[in-house]
Scaffold this motif. Sequence first.
Motif, PDB file in Angstrom:
ATOM      1  N   LEU A 143     -11.790  -7.225  85.100  1.00  0.00           N
ATOM      2  CA  LEU A 143     -11.369  -6.448  83.926  1.00  0.00           C
ATOM      3  C   LEU A 143     -11.648  -4.964  84.098  1.00  0.00           C
ATOM      4  N   ASP A 144     -10.891  -4.140  83.342  1.00  0.00           N
ATOM      5  CA  ASP A 144     -11.218  -2.726  83.259  1.00  0.00           C
ATOM      6  C   ASP A 144     -12.564  -2.572  82.551  1.00  0.00           C
ATOM      7  N   THR A 145     -13.235  -1.469  82.821  1.00  0.00           N
ATOM      8  CA  THR A 145     -14.591  -1.293  82.302  1.00  0.00           C
ATOM      9  C   THR A 145     -14.666  -1.331  80.779  1.00  0.00           C
ATOM     10  N   ASP A 146     -13.657  -0.781  80.084  1.00  0.00           N
ATOM     11  CA  ASP A 146     -13.721  -0.765  78.617  1.00  0.00           C
ATOM     12  C   ASP A 146     -13.635  -2.172  78.042  1.00  0.00           C
ATOM     13  N   MET A 155     -13.469   4.332  75.507  1.00  0.00           N
ATOM     14  CA  MET A 155     -12.946   4.787  76.802  1.00  0.00           C
ATOM     15  C   MET A 155     -13.203   3.803  77.926  1.00  0.00           C
ATOM     16  N   GLY A 156     -12.371   3.932  78.956  1.00  0.00           N
ATOM     17  CA  GLY A 156     -12.568   3.227  80.211  1.00  0.00           C
ATOM     18  C   GLY A 156     -12.867   4.241  81.297  1.00  0.00           C
ATOM     19  N   LYS A 157     -13.507   3.771  82.346  1.00  0.00           N
ATOM     20  CA  LYS A 157     -13.877   4.666  83.442  1.00  0.00           C
ATOM     21  C   LYS A 157     -12.757   4.816  84.474  1.00  0.00           C
ATOM     22  N   GLU A 158     -11.776   3.916  84.430  1.00  0.00           N
ATOM     23  CA  GLU A 158     -10.703   3.942  85.423  1.00  0.00           C
ATOM     24  C   GLU A 158      -9.750   5.099  85.146  1.00  0.00           C
ATOM     25  N   THR A 182      -6.917   4.992  76.326  1.00  0.00           N
ATOM     26  CA  THR A 182      -5.489   4.710  76.482  1.00  0.00           C
ATOM     27  C   THR A 182      -4.898   4.170  75.182  1.00  0.00           C
ATOM     28  N   ILE A 183      -3.597   4.195  75.112  1.00  0.00           N
ATOM     29  CA  ILE A 183      -2.881   3.885  73.882  1.00  0.00           C
ATOM     30  C   ILE A 183      -3.131   2.456  73.395  1.00  0.00           C
ATOM     31  N   ASP A 184      -3.358   1.505  74.309  1.00  0.00           N
ATOM     32  CA  ASP A 184      -3.581   0.117  73.887  1.00  0.00           C
ATOM     33  C   ASP A 184      -4.860  -0.010  73.066  1.00  0.00           C
ATOM     34  N   ASP A 185      -5.881   0.793  73.417  1.00  0.00           N
ATOM     35  CA  ASP A 185      -7.118   0.773  72.630  1.00  0.00           C
ATOM     36  C   ASP A 185      -6.908   1.399  71.258  1.00  0.00           C
TER      37      ASP A 185
END
Length: 450
Positions: free
Chosen positions: A92-95, A140-143, A246-249
Amino acid sequence: MQFKISKELLAQIEQLIHSKNDRELEALLNDMHHADIAEIFEELEIAEATYIFKILDSEITAEILPELEDDLREKILQGLSAKEIAEELDELDTDDAADIIAELSESKKEEVISELEDVEHAKDIVDLLRYSETTAGGLMGKEMVKVNENWNVLTCVKEMRIQAENVTRVHSIYVVDDEGRLKGRLSLKDLLTTSTKTPISEVYIKKVDYVKVDTPNTEVARVMQKYDLEAIPVVDEMGRLVGRVTIDDIVDVIKEEADKDYQLAAGISQDVEADDSILDLTKARLPWLVLALLGGFISVKMLGLFEPAMKEHGELFFFTPLIAAMAGNVGVQSSAIIVQGLANHSISGSVFNRLLKEISLSLLNGVILASILFFGSHFLLGVDPKIGMIVTIALVSVIIIASLIGTFIPLLLDKLGIDPALATGPFITTSNDICGILIYFSIAKMILGF
């Protein structure tokens, strides 16, 4: 085309589970989108959902986890070991990974983090857990893809290729200095049309929208909506680039806020769902029901004060529900418009001008409705013109007062830092009901002289 779960599909899946036909079950589900599989999980028994979860590849199940309802995800995770959960989070992405770990108990968190194979991934997740989930840091995500302003275009492209391997979708290319501070963004078009030896400092765009780690998630959503952004960088207190939202969040934030406001407007004080326990639903609903009941007691007491008038002029009693209902409806309409304006940051000008406009609007509406009521009550119901005049004057007065209350209360709550959506629920309805009855009989007393 939107996916729909049929009874035949569910029956087929359940049959494959009970017959332990893992190969055919996996082949059937592998052709589906992860969001559709999550929807199927919601229709299955927890044991069946857990069984499917364990036979599918972790690349698929990792995408399913964030799509599940919180309660179902919690139950599935309870059936997995720390190592199995870690295998999912590695994909998974970090967020998303941080959000899922945050739902675990403290002891389980430590176990899962220690089982993560990618050390850098684990560090990023732990870093995200420091932030509140209602801030940009928690979203936020770190990617992301970032380049140094001192690189040339050729070095930049090489580094971007390496970084992009860990990024699901490249929304933007961010430019930082040697200290990691955000300097701007890089246009892909400029990158492709510029000489490979050109320094990035000569081509990047210095104007870039950003938010800080402690920016409230609702403010992040407002900024992204205003500037029509698919992603926005997040910086720390020193201006260093630490992640991106990102917009999905943001879609999730908007949905959660809308759900919360809708529940507040309906008089539900806690975040609950239809499948929650009776005790949880009762605790969420009861406070405002008690308030409505107390408001009802006050209304009854007020009616008792005017009992002699109702005995002498019985017609007055029959218009009481009409006056109370109009007061509540007008108040809710006014407050709903103000709450929506506050949420969209579209309200401008002074409070006085806002109230003046509301008086003008309510006066016009009141005169039109009162005219209909006067002629309707006289010609259709045969009500005495004197009583009809009392009711119409009261109706205009009630509409104006209810409009002012419905406008002022949300503005006041917003100034006090309280969610103004509270003013569209039973609070505003009950208060306007009481005011409506008081105004109605006070006018009747003045005209009839009882």
